[in-house]
Design an enzyme around this catalytic site. Structure first.
Site, PDB file in Angstrom:
ATOM      1  N   GLU A 286       0.822  -1.203   0.000  1.00  0.00           N
ATOM      2  CA  GLU A 286       0.000   0.000   0.000  1.00  0.00           C
ATOM      3  C   GLU A 286       0.861   1.261   0.000  1.00  0.00           C
ATOM      4  O   GLU A 286       0.450   2.310  -0.469  1.00  0.00           O
ATOM      5  CB  GLU A 286      -0.917  -0.004   1.238  1.00  0.00           C
ATOM      6  CG  GLU A 286      -2.354   0.311   0.906  1.00  0.00           C
ATOM      7  CD  GLU A 286      -3.309   0.073   2.065  1.00  0.00           C
ATOM      8  OE1 GLU A 286      -4.312  -0.608   1.863  1.00  0.00           O
ATOM      9  OE2 GLU A 286      -3.066   0.587   3.172  1.00  0.00           O
ATOM     10  N   HIS A 307       8.055 -26.644  -1.232  1.00  0.00           N
ATOM     11  CA  HIS A 307       7.407 -27.768  -1.906  1.00  0.00           C
ATOM     12  C   HIS A 307       6.248 -27.292  -2.784  1.00  0.00           C
ATOM     13  O   HIS A 307       5.471 -28.109  -3.267  1.00  0.00           O
ATOM     14  CB  HIS A 307       6.917 -28.785  -0.869  1.00  0.00           C
ATOM     15  CG  HIS A 307       8.056 -29.396  -0.098  1.00  0.00           C
ATOM     16  ND1 HIS A 307       8.535 -30.658  -0.340  1.00  0.00           N
ATOM     17  CD2 HIS A 307       8.841 -28.878   0.878  1.00  0.00           C
ATOM     18  CE1 HIS A 307       9.557 -30.904   0.466  1.00  0.00           C
ATOM     19  NE2 HIS A 307       9.763 -29.843   1.218  1.00  0.00           N
ATOM     20  N   LYS A 421     -14.048   0.193  -4.181  1.00  0.00           N
ATOM     21  CA  LYS A 421     -15.140   0.620  -3.286  1.00  0.00           C
ATOM     22  C   LYS A 421     -16.178   1.411  -4.066  1.00  0.00           C
ATOM     23  O   LYS A 421     -17.383   1.222  -3.897  1.00  0.00           O
ATOM     24  CB  LYS A 421     -14.600   1.501  -2.153  1.00  0.00           C
ATOM     25  CG  LYS A 421     -13.723   0.772  -1.170  1.00  0.00           C
ATOM     26  CD  LYS A 421     -13.359   1.713  -0.017  1.00  0.00           C
ATOM     27  CE  LYS A 421     -12.247   1.161   0.818  1.00  0.00           C
ATOM     28  NZ  LYS A 421     -11.683   2.143   1.740  1.00  0.00           N
TER      29      LYS A 421
HETATM   30  O1  PA5 Z   1      -3.819   1.301   5.756  1.00  0.00           O
HETATM   31  C1  PA5 Z   1      -4.936   1.748   5.570  1.00  0.00           C
HETATM   32  O2  PA5 Z   1      -5.184   2.953   5.665  1.00  0.00           O
HETATM   33  C2  PA5 Z   1      -6.095   0.827   5.248  1.00  0.00           C
HETATM   34  O3  PA5 Z   1      -5.687  -0.496   5.130  1.00  0.00           O
HETATM   35  C3  PA5 Z   1      -7.146   0.911   6.323  1.00  0.00           C
HETATM   36  O4  PA5 Z   1      -6.566   0.568   7.547  1.00  0.00           O
HETATM   37  C4  PA5 Z   1      -8.314  -0.002   6.009  1.00  0.00           C
HETATM   38  O5  PA5 Z   1      -8.859   0.297   4.768  1.00  0.00           O
HETATM   39  C5  PA5 Z   1      -9.383   0.124   7.072  1.00  0.00           C
HETATM   40  O6  PA5 Z   1      -9.803   1.444   7.172  1.00  0.00           O
HETATM   41  P1  PA5 Z   1     -10.639   1.975   8.405  1.00  0.00           P
HETATM   42  O7  PA5 Z   1      -9.796   1.828   9.623  1.00  0.00           O
HETATM   43  O8  PA5 Z   1     -10.942   3.388   8.091  1.00  0.00           O
HETATM   44  O9  PA5 Z   1     -11.875   1.112   8.488  1.00  0.00           O
END
Ligand code: PA5
Length: 446
Positions: A286, A307, A421
């Site tokens: 990310e 394996h 989303k």
């Molecule tokens: O790293 C990030 O920002 C995302 O992975 C969020 O943690 C994830 O989408 C969950 O978001 P939220 O805590 O707003 O529900």
């Protein structure tokens, strides 16, 4: 030093001059991070968190963890991505992948809201029937659909089992201090609430209440974990590439990437590290995968996966490098016994600890993969303690931020996560998405 980084199995793939060339870029990345002048600098609260975290909230986390331990058989932690992976990774690392079924005096811990699978929710409801249950709902935005759906279902379950008033006492929210629907709900219902700081993004949040509350419930020493992270904060606050293993890791993976190594395989020889790999994959994927750039983060548990994908690693496309996380002291050990008939021919191993065999598997593999054209970085961690875990978490977080700056991206945003989303909400007829919906439906019909 709780961890050491060994580059000798990668050295033949890089030249000294490449390290010299990247050193000024690393120094610049350090300055950008520490002077808060780099892109995404609104989200670097994690940098000093190990030394400036909220002590009052920390004590509240410890006290609520004790409360949950005393009044619950099961804690359900609801969250996804950065609001899920760190806690699960830490619990499995410190305790076991089999934490829930091993003998213990602390509650079972299940994770929900990290999938939209109805089967997974239904199974959890079956597990919880007749048990004393508490919930920790974690969402910074408070609007993420996966945890929101799971919370609806599980809150309803809790209210039916206990009545609204008792259920209220068993629901703990970890969310933004002021904004979002979860915060509004928590205030309206009077749930005990913990804060996700504004300046810490989800994937850097494991050392906030996001990770610390569930981790404390499993009986782990979160003070030692913060101390490990604090010591790493000090150890890696050094602009000199030659003296900073954290920056060396960041630099080396960028040097390798610039030479066509597009995939980093994080490897452990311990299954309890599986979820740490998942946490790391989110952190790096990310943070770096944007603007058509980035190293694809993959993971494997050896020797298990030797394996399955071992053949590809040894002889497939030469785009992989490996980072192996090794532990000096095993959690437990078992000696190989003598066998009278020696039917399996393994008596030559009699008296040897299984950890020794695991170590030889590593040594054989690292040399074979090196010879097959796969550079190997080896991160040596002293043990499976909370202290070492905190140290390791900070090591990876800081290396990730510096690595992202070396790559020329903002390591603290995740714009691409919104695309699915948007489409999903349109296809679900969420108000406000009408235009997108018509186009998407037409495309799906073709
Ligand atoms: O790293 C990030 O920002 C995302 O992975 C969020 O943690 C994830 O989408 C969950 O978001 P939220 O805590 O707003 O529900």
């Amino acid at each position: 030093m709780s961890i050491q980084v060994d580059f000798k199995h990668a050295e033949s793939f890089v030249q000294d001059c490449e390290f010299e060339a990247i050193a000024p870029q690393v120094a610049l990345a350090h300055e950008m991070l520490h002077n808060r002048t780099g892109i995404g600098n609104d989200y670097i609260g994690w940098l000093t968190l190990p030394t400036d975290y909220d002590r009052e909230e920390f004590r509240r986390i410890e006290s609520v963890a004790k409360q949950i331990q005393s009044d619950s058989d099961v804690l359900i932690v609801i969250g996804i991505g950065g609001s899920y992976l760190g806690a699960r990774a830490a619990i499995e690392f410190l305790k076991s992948q089999h934490y829930n079924v091993l003998p213990k005096e602390t509650p079972d811990i299940y994770f929900a809201g990290n999938t939209i699978s109805p089967a997974s929710l239904k199974e959890l409801l079956m597990i919880c029937k007749g048990k004393r249950v508490s919930i920790n709902i974690i969402s910074k935005s408070g609007t993420t659909i996966e945890p929101a759906i799971a919370f609806r279902v599980l809150k309803d379950f809790l209210e039916k089992e206990y009545g609204k008033e008792e259920a209220r006492k068993r629901i703990y929210c970890t969310t933004d201090k002021a904004e979002g629907t979860l915060k509004q709900l928590a205030d309206a219902e009077g749930y005990e609430t913990f804060i996700i700081p504004d300046n810490i993004g989800g994937r850097y949040s494991v050392l906030t209440a996001v990770g610390l509350l569930p981790i404390a419930v499993c009986g782990a020493d979160i003070t030692a974990m913060m101390q490990g992270a604090a010591d790493a904060q000090q150890a890696y606050n050094n602009t000199q590439l030659k003296e900073n293993p954290c920056y060396q890791y960041a630099a080396l993976r960028n040097i390798l990437n610039r030479k066509g190594k597009d995939i980093e395989l994080l490897v452990s020889y311990e299954p309890c590290y599986t979820m740490m790999c998942e946490w790391w994959k989110q952190l790096y994927g990310e943070s770096e995968g944007k603007e058509q750039k980035g190293i694809f983060p993959a993971s494997a548990i050896f020797s298990t996966d030797l394996h399955s994908i071992g053949q590809y690693i040894q002889e497939g496309k030469r785009t992989i490098f490996e980072t192996v996380v090794l532990f000096e002291k095993p959690k437990y050990d078992i000696l190989v016994k003598n066998s009278l008939d020696n039917a399996d021919g393994l008596n030559f191993l009699q008296g040897k600890p299984v950890s020794y065999i695991n170590q030889k598997a590593f040594e054989g593999t690292v040399l074979a993969h090196h010879d097959g054209g796969v550079p190997n970085i080896v991160i040596q961690v002293s043990d499976f303690s909370e202290y070492s875990l905190g140290y390791l978490i900070y090591f990876f977080e800081k290396a990730c931020a510096v690595s992202g700056y070396l790559l020329g991206v903002n390591p603290f945003n995740q714009p691409g996560v919104e695309s699915y989303k948007k489409n999903m909400f349109a296809l679900l007829d969420k108000p406000g998405y009408e235009d997108a919906k018509q186009q998407l439906k037409a495309r799906l019909k073709k």
